[in-house]
Design an enzyme around this catalytic site. Structure first.
Site, PDB file in Angstrom:
ATOM      1  N   LYS A 101      15.720  27.537 -34.701  1.00  0.00           N
ATOM      2  CA  LYS A 101      15.857  27.576 -36.163  1.00  0.00           C
ATOM      3  C   LYS A 101      16.163  28.985 -36.670  1.00  0.00           C
ATOM      4  CE  LYS A 101      13.777  23.233 -37.376  1.00  0.00           C
ATOM      5  NZ  LYS A 101      12.735  22.490 -38.094  1.00  0.00           N
TER       6      LYS A 101
ATOM      7  N   ARG B  39       9.082  19.689 -30.677  1.00  0.00           N
ATOM      8  CA  ARG B  39      10.415  19.078 -30.783  1.00  0.00           C
ATOM      9  C   ARG B  39      11.436  20.152 -30.434  1.00  0.00           C
ATOM     10  NH1 ARG B  39      14.420  18.410 -34.739  1.00  0.00           N
ATOM     11  NH2 ARG B  39      15.447  16.351 -34.714  1.00  0.00           N
TER      12      ARG B  39
END
Length: 268
Positions: A206, A241
């Protein structure tokens, strides 16, 4: 759950996801990648047909269904015992995905977006990842506000008759938060344990990691992702995840051996 950290492998069947958009858009390629992630140690495959990156274009339900249903059906045939998650914010897509063979749902609006979503989950009595999200990045108190969001979601769950035991909480790193908010969420992840539900952490590749590392692109954020996974597990994550299953599985194994002695699978 609880004995070791579970690995959720990300399968984006979209042309525009922030990290791997277009790589797995064809069903045959997507299923092959899912099988590869399972072989590398993924416990769950999370299939998503709509990018939720900042500035994404909403996808009609018909297009999302066209993308995900062939993949879910083919993956179910190829790996009958695999645990498949449908990553969607639309009840229509969730219903069809569960009927096609998905086992659980992952909703970026925590059952508070589409009002039918919680009823779909209740009918199927399936596990649901309830993720925190909001428009904008304003908070009175970051952790308290996220906790209040989760409490609203859990109230919807109770009203719908879905057992709370099926709910997994995700504080939503990268959604409605600044980079500093995201780092604080990881640092204070353990404070959500008071809700007595398993915690999922999704930090893989991210933008916050890229910013911390001086602007590195998604494909160069492996080590930064590893740091967030290790610290997340130390702070209470039950599921991570990730895109890079093989590497993060190894990170989780070592982290589990440290923070879950006697339960992480390492016996000395």
């Amino acid at each position: 759950m609880g004995r070791r950290t579970l690995i959720m492998g990300i399968l984006n069947v979209t042309p525009d996801s922030f990290s791997d958009g277009g790589r797995w858009a064809e069903p045959e390629q997507a299923v092959a990648h899912a099988l590869e992630m399972l072989a590398e140690g993924a416990d769950i495959i999370d299939v998503g047909g709509e990018s939720t990156r900042p500035g994404h274009e909403p996808v009609p339900a018909e297009e999302e269904l066209r993308r995900v249903l062939p993949v879910i059906r083919a993956l179910r045939r190829a790996a009958p015992d695999a645990l498949i998650s449908a990553d969607t914010q639309k009840a229509e897509v969730a219903e069809a995905a569960l009927e096609a063979g998905a086992d659980m749902l992952n909703d970026i609006w925590g059952l508070q977006g589409d009002p039918e979503m919680v009823r779909v989950a209740a009918r199927h009595r399936c596990p649901v990842v309830v993720m925190h999200n909001q428009h904008g990045t304003e908070y009175r108190d970051l952790i308290r506000d996220i906790t209040a969001f989760f409490q609203r979601s859990l109230e919807l769950v109770r009203e719908a008759g879905l057992p709370e035991e099926l709910i997994i909480l995700d504080p939503g790193v990268g959604f409605g938060k600044t980079p500093l908010h995201n780092l604080e969420v990881i640092q204070r992840l353990g404070e959500f344990r008071r809700l007595n539900r398993p915690l999922l952490l999704g930090t893989s590749r991210k933008s916050t990691i890229g910013k911390v590392l001086g602007g590195l692109p998604p494909e160069e954020r492996l080590e930064g992702t590893a740091a967030t996974v290790a610290i997340g597990i130390a702070n209470g994550a039950d599921i991570v995840r990730v895109h890079d299953v093989r590497a993060m599985k190894r990170v989780a194994q070592v982290a589990d051996a440290i923070v879950r002695p006697g339960r992480g699978g390492f016996e000395g």
